[in-house]
Scaffold this active site. Structure first.
Site, short mmCIF file in Angstrom:
data_model
loop_
_atom_site.label_atom_id
_atom_site.label_comp_id
_atom_site.label_asym_id
_atom_site.label_seq_id
_atom_site.Cartn_x
_atom_site.Cartn_y
_atom_site.Cartn_z
N ASP A 39 0.84 -1.21 0.00
CA ASP A 39 0.00 0.00 0.00
C ASP A 39 0.88 1.27 0.00
OD1 ASP A 39 1.04 -0.41 2.58
OD2 ASP A 39 -0.69 0.49 3.58
N HIS B 263 9.84 -0.19 8.58
CA HIS B 263 8.99 -1.34 8.89
C HIS B 263 8.96 -2.36 7.75
CE1 HIS B 263 7.27 0.72 12.38
NE2 HIS B 263 7.03 1.77 11.63
C1 BDR Z 1 3.03 -0.19 8.65
O1 BDR Z 1 2.02 0.81 8.48
C2 BDR Z 1 2.31 1.60 7.36
O2 BDR Z 1 2.21 2.97 7.68
C3 BDR Z 1 3.70 1.24 6.91
O3 BDR Z 1 3.79 1.29 5.49
C4 BDR Z 1 3.90 -0.15 7.43
O4 BDR Z 1 3.47 -1.13 6.51
C5 BDR Z 1 3.76 0.07 9.97
O5 BDR Z 1 2.88 -0.04 11.04
CA CA Z 2 3.01 -0.60 4.15
#
Ligand code: BDR
Ligand code: CA
Length: 321
Positions: A11, A241
């Site tokens: 995403d 992340h």
């Molecule tokens: C996740 O949430 C999104 O904002 C980032 O892309 C990552 O996949 C981290 O909590």
């Molecule tokens: Ca993400």
């Protein structure tokens, strides 16, 4: 070299962009396709952002459009204060001429898993809705997928979207509960480890010195995202992340895991989206307390990480041309 077949469900999202770049730079992977999902932005923008990344990288890889909404309810606004209004740090780079394929994300996932039994790893770095839609389309994929690696959840630590919940899981808790309960092998690369994988500003600057087109673009998306963490978390850099999930796939030895069933809080309460591991032996304990965890598969939960090696690994991969 036998390359590992992967599908990335994403995403984008600034950190998704870095994760995709990391995967594109990793010769160990054969990327069968990318599937898009609502989350950081709506699914249309997620698809535009995915296609742009591939175009800039000069790579022709199928992109399939996925879910616009969670299993229950409607997608509302995303997180523009974290990733920018365009999901790419307010860089507003023009759309690419690449187009998505005709198949939906769920159809593509099913098609590819059945075409390569036992070989496909699904790396999910957004809300988990597409995985459930694929399972609903053809439940046999659970028997023949190699494994699921997901960035999401918080087993033994606080959340980031709320004090209780991590953003990807909170975006579709029902989907996460189904994915964590299905009979396939799941590794959860959640905040337990990704909040320890911290990329300092000096490393971001070092990566940005490599001016390949994709690198220049991804680097340009980071300042807005980094500034969010500087303000919100008082750190001099960012968490990475989604890249951490890609690194787990390539270098699992850099992570420590525990195995236990996990449930997701799906009711409308302050803990909505919390991933709850069962620490007891849920198959044998007496009484009713552990019933919600009974007969659920054990999830491989990442609980510790060699963060300096993960950061070094990402850095090396991103500065190579
Ligand atoms: C996740 O949430 C999104 O904002 C980032 O892309 C990552 O996949 C981290 O909590
Ligand atoms: Ca993400």
């Amino acid at each position: 070299m036998d390359r590992r077949k992967i599908i990335i469900d994403t995403d984008p999202g600034v950190d998704d962009g870095m994760a995709i770049q990391l995967a594109l730079n990793s010769k160990e992977f054969e990327i069968l396709g990318l599937t898009t999902v609502f989350g950081n932005v709506d699914v249309e923008l997620a698809t535009i952002n995915t296609l742009r990344l591939l175009h800039i990288a000069n790579r022709n890889i199928p992109v399939a459009i996925g879910a616009a909404n969670p299993l229950k309810g409607t997608f509302t606004y995303g997180v523009p204060f974290v990733h920018g209004d365009d999901g790419q740090g307010n860089t507003w780079v023009p759309k690419s001429p690449l187009k998505p394929i005709e198949l939906s994300a769920a159809e593509f996932i099913v098609q590819q898993i059945l075409a390569h039994p036992g070989q496909v790893t699904l790396i999910a770095i957004g809300p988990l809705t597409n995985l459930v839609l694929a399972l609903e389309l053809n439940p046999t994929i659970a028997d023949v997928v190699k494994e699921i690696i997901l960035m999401g959840g918080n087993a033994f630590c606080a959340g980031n979207a709320t004090p209780a919940a991590e953003a990807n899981v909170l975006s579709d808790p029902e989907a996460a509960d189904i994915v964590l309960g299905a009979n396939w092998q799941v590794t959860m690369v959640g905040l337990d480890v990704t909040h320890k994988v911290f990329m300092h500003n000096s490393v971001l600057e070092k990566i940005a010195e490599n001016r390949t087109p994709l690198n220049a673009y991804v680097a340009s998306t980071f300042p807005f995202y980094r500034d969010f963490f500087v303000k919100a978390n008082k750190i001099e850099g960012t968490y990475v992340h989604d890249s951490s999930a890609i690194v787990y796939c390539l270098k699992p030895d850099l992570f420590e895991t525990v195995q236990c069933p996990v449930r997701v809080e799906t009711t409308a309460c302050i803990s909505k989206g919390k991933t709850w591991p069962s620490l007891g032996d849920s198959d044998h304990e007496e009484g009713d307390a552990l019933v919600p965890w009974k007969n659920r598969p054990k999830i491989n939960i990442c609980v510790a990480v060699n963060s300096s090696e993960v950061i070094d690994f990402i850095t090396q991969r991103l500065i190579q041309s």
